[in-house]
Design a protein around this motif. Structure first.
Motif, short mmCIF file in Angstrom:
data_model
loop_
_atom_site.label_atom_id
_atom_site.label_comp_id
_atom_site.label_asym_id
_atom_site.label_seq_id
_atom_site.Cartn_x
_atom_site.Cartn_y
_atom_site.Cartn_z
N ILE B 92 16.87 58.97 63.62
CA ILE B 92 18.00 58.55 65.05
C ILE B 92 18.44 57.11 64.22
CG2 ILE B 92 19.19 58.42 67.24
CD1 ILE B 92 17.27 60.97 67.76
N PRO B 93 18.96 56.68 63.18
CA PRO B 93 18.87 55.83 62.71
C PRO B 93 19.96 54.60 63.39
CG PRO B 93 20.11 57.19 61.78
CD PRO B 93 19.65 58.18 62.73
N ASP B 94 20.93 55.54 64.65
CA ASP B 94 21.53 54.81 65.49
C ASP B 94 20.51 53.57 66.41
OD1 ASP B 94 21.59 57.51 65.71
OD2 ASP B 94 23.29 56.98 66.96
N ILE B 95 19.92 54.63 66.59
CA ILE B 95 18.98 54.35 67.97
C ILE B 95 17.50 53.52 67.52
CG2 ILE B 95 17.99 54.62 69.73
CD1 ILE B 95 20.92 55.46 70.82
N PRO B 96 17.48 52.44 68.14
CA PRO B 96 15.63 51.67 67.31
C PRO B 96 14.74 52.14 68.29
CG PRO B 96 17.46 50.62 69.01
CD PRO B 96 17.81 51.33 68.90
N PRO B 97 13.65 52.08 67.57
CA PRO B 97 13.47 51.21 66.25
C PRO B 97 13.63 52.21 65.24
CG PRO B 97 10.88 52.08 67.24
CD PRO B 97 12.29 53.24 67.91
N THR B 98 13.84 51.43 64.11
CA THR B 98 13.88 52.12 62.63
C THR B 98 12.74 52.78 62.20
OG1 THR B 98 13.28 50.43 61.34
CG2 THR B 98 16.22 50.24 61.93
N ILE B 99 12.96 53.98 60.92
CA ILE B 99 11.81 54.11 60.36
C ILE B 99 10.92 53.45 60.27
CG2 ILE B 99 11.40 56.05 58.82
CD1 ILE B 99 12.18 57.35 61.64
N SER B 100 11.44 52.37 59.04
CA SER B 100 10.93 51.77 58.22
C SER B 100 10.20 50.69 58.91
CB SER B 100 12.41 50.75 57.53
OG SER B 100 12.48 51.72 56.35
N SER B 101 10.29 50.77 60.34
CA SER B 101 10.05 49.35 60.96
C SER B 101 9.03 50.68 61.95
CB SER B 101 10.47 48.89 61.84
OG SER B 101 11.47 49.50 63.18
N LEU B 102 8.98 51.68 62.29
CA LEU B 102 7.72 52.33 62.96
C LEU B 102 6.70 52.65 61.61
CD1 LEU B 102 7.25 54.59 64.95
CD2 LEU B 102 8.44 56.93 63.56
N ILE B 103 6.76 53.32 60.79
CA ILE B 103 5.95 53.51 59.74
C ILE B 103 5.29 52.18 58.93
CG2 ILE B 103 7.16 56.06 58.71
CD1 ILE B 103 7.93 54.60 56.05
#
Lengths: 347, 347
Positions: B92-103
């Motif tokens: 869900i790119p419109d809601i934080p966190p982003t996938i990038s920061s998660l991984i």
């Protein structure tokens, strides 16, 4: 009923709009009013209305001259014909009963005496009645009142009663007759001195103009679950949905000869102050589990616009979503049958 | 962790899809699995999963090799790099966190050892990761599993685990490397012998094909509140909404070089048996008050189709309605502030 010189008026539907209409007509002193109630009949017949009106003040236990729980059958009861039958119910042609069958008992078939006043929204609402009651003068009422029934018989009117009255065109009746009936109704409705009731030459203009709100903002709020304040705050609400839909209505109206002007779009987007977070009628109906008036408010202008060659992609989608919402309500009320659920167990 | 010859796999997201993926990988015997859990961490770490799987059978208290309540920071914990990080969360790119920061904590920045597998829906989901982790091989997983988490840690899988694995194209990495990583993942995922996991050359084809369902039927069910059975019974649902939307996707895909064939529309309309009344993911999310994955499932194909010159009027309206629904959820969770309500009292 003694002959008082007053007009004999039957108001069918004593909810938020009908109750204020009845009160206003009786206050004016030129009408004796019978109100036909359904869901609030018990409350009103026992204790009267509780009304807080920005036009008329506060009333506790107010009753119109007569209340009934169904439309009177004037033939069977040998009643004199009403001068005016005022319809203030919702108009939902896709859900029985039809308006024609609802009003029939109160109208002699060969009637020209009784004038029917439709204080209802949407387009082409007169058409079924011109078919079923071809000799009845039918008057258009476009109401801009802000009024709600918060409990059965409890009415809060917080925005002024403004009513545009005009004659629908009926090919079987001289326009002069229709027009004079409309003007007479304006007179008896205005007699109390507190409302803005005006005679309008251009019924179609009044109706299309209100559709800018009612075919667009109203269903969009119902579909998104957002009121008219929140739809302005939610991204995509106005620019993605409301404005494109309203532009389609303005274009359809223009093709039908009704020039509304582009500025009506901006006006209607902001007509409800944001901070009152007003739920338009369809959203209120969805929340209450009621049927929505989407066929006359959205379906008819969509069909007219498309037939006139106007592209209406936004309204088309909104219309089909409304159709599924109406079906959902039918299912909730047990009006449609669906095949039983089959469980997919683990294998 | 002892060197067992097994691949070291981190599964981020242990819900309906991730739990079955973890179980299947461990049953195959070629992987040691660590699962990162959030909402169901307490339930699973204490009592294990309760799983009923049409592929694998029934398990009470099953646990993967390791469970964690957050993504491990391999630098801080000086852990050896994972061979595969498998993402099975919603995207869900419109809601934080982003996938990038998660991984990020689980991936060394200059990594080429660890392969990321995105078992997630939608279009362009790899793009932010190619930016944030340009040297990480990223693999596409398109899952057609039928699985639900009915209570925290309780998983019912009632439709077969079918998974298409392929390499997203990363200009910084030789395709052979990506492709061999994808094929290796197919091998370890298939080792249990109970799933249909296949290597797929054409990731875009797999993704666009699934979008015929996910960009159309999925949001339409969420918006109308009707499941995939009921939307077929409600007038206007299929012919007014689903079919026109699906045709727009097929046309957009064709413009992007992905030829799905017209018959995919009829197939996807009926892919869920009517009588199971299945709630697709977005409808399930709306009912639970969760955010919906509408940007990757609907927004991206809409933007790609429009940029390619395809008229997408139906998807445009659906997209903007989804946007307002997402806003409604944000308001419910206190993530947006709105001006206080002003009462219009009677005057």
């Amino acid at each position: 009923m003694a002959d008082t010189g007053k007009k004999n008026v039957l108001v069918i539907g004593g909810g938020a709009v009908g109750a204020i209409a009845a009160l206003n007509l009786e206050i004016g002193g030129l009408a004796t009013v019978t109100v036909v109630l359904r869901s609030n009949f018990k409350a009103v017949s026992e204790a009267g209305y509780s009304i807080e009106s920005c036009d008329h003040g506060t009333f506790q236990g107010w009753k119109p001259s007569h209340v009934r729980n169904k439309v009177p059958d004037i033939t069977r009861e040998t009643l004199p014909p009403y001068d005016y039958v005022v319809l203030t119910t919702k108009n939902i042609p896709d859900i029985p009963p039809t308006i024609s069958s609802l009003i029939s008992p109160a109208l002699p078939t060969e009637n020209t005496h009784t004038t029917l006043v439709l204080i209802q929204n949407g387009l082409n609402i007169e058409k079924p009645i011109l078919q079923s009651h071809p000799h009845t003068p039918v008057i258009s009422g476009v109401s801009l009142i802000g009024s709600a029934e918060t409990d059965p018989g409890t009415i809060i009117q917080d925005d002024k009663d403004r009513l545009f009255i005009g004659a629908f065109r009926n090919p079987h009746i001289p326009f002069d007759l229709e027009s004079s009936k409309a003007r007479e109704f304006v007179k008896i409705y205005s007699a109390g001195g507190k409302t803005d009731c005006a005679y309008s030459e251009n019924v179609l203009y009044d109706r299309w103009r209100k559709l800018v709100y009612n075919a667009c903002l109203n269903p969009i709020c119902a579909i998104t679950g957002l009121d008219t304040g929140r739809i302005r705050l939610a991204g995509g609400g106005i620019e993605g949905l409301v404005r494109p839909a309203m532009k389609e209505i303005v274009e359809a109206a223009a093709k039908k000869g009704v020039l509304l002007g582009e500025e009506v779009v901006g006006f209607m987007i902001e007509v409800d102050p944001l901070e009152i977070y007003l739920a338009p009628s369809m959203l209120a109906d969805v929340r209450k589990g009621n049927f929505i008036e989407f066929e006359n408010l959205l379906g008819e202008p969509l069909r007219e616009g498309k037939a006139a060659g106007v592209p209406m992609p936004t309204l088309e989608v909104l219309y089909n979503i409304c159709k599924t919402i109406q079906w959902r309500t039918k299912e909730a009320r047990g009006l449609v049958e669906i095949p039983p659920k089959r469980n997919l167990g683990t294998q």
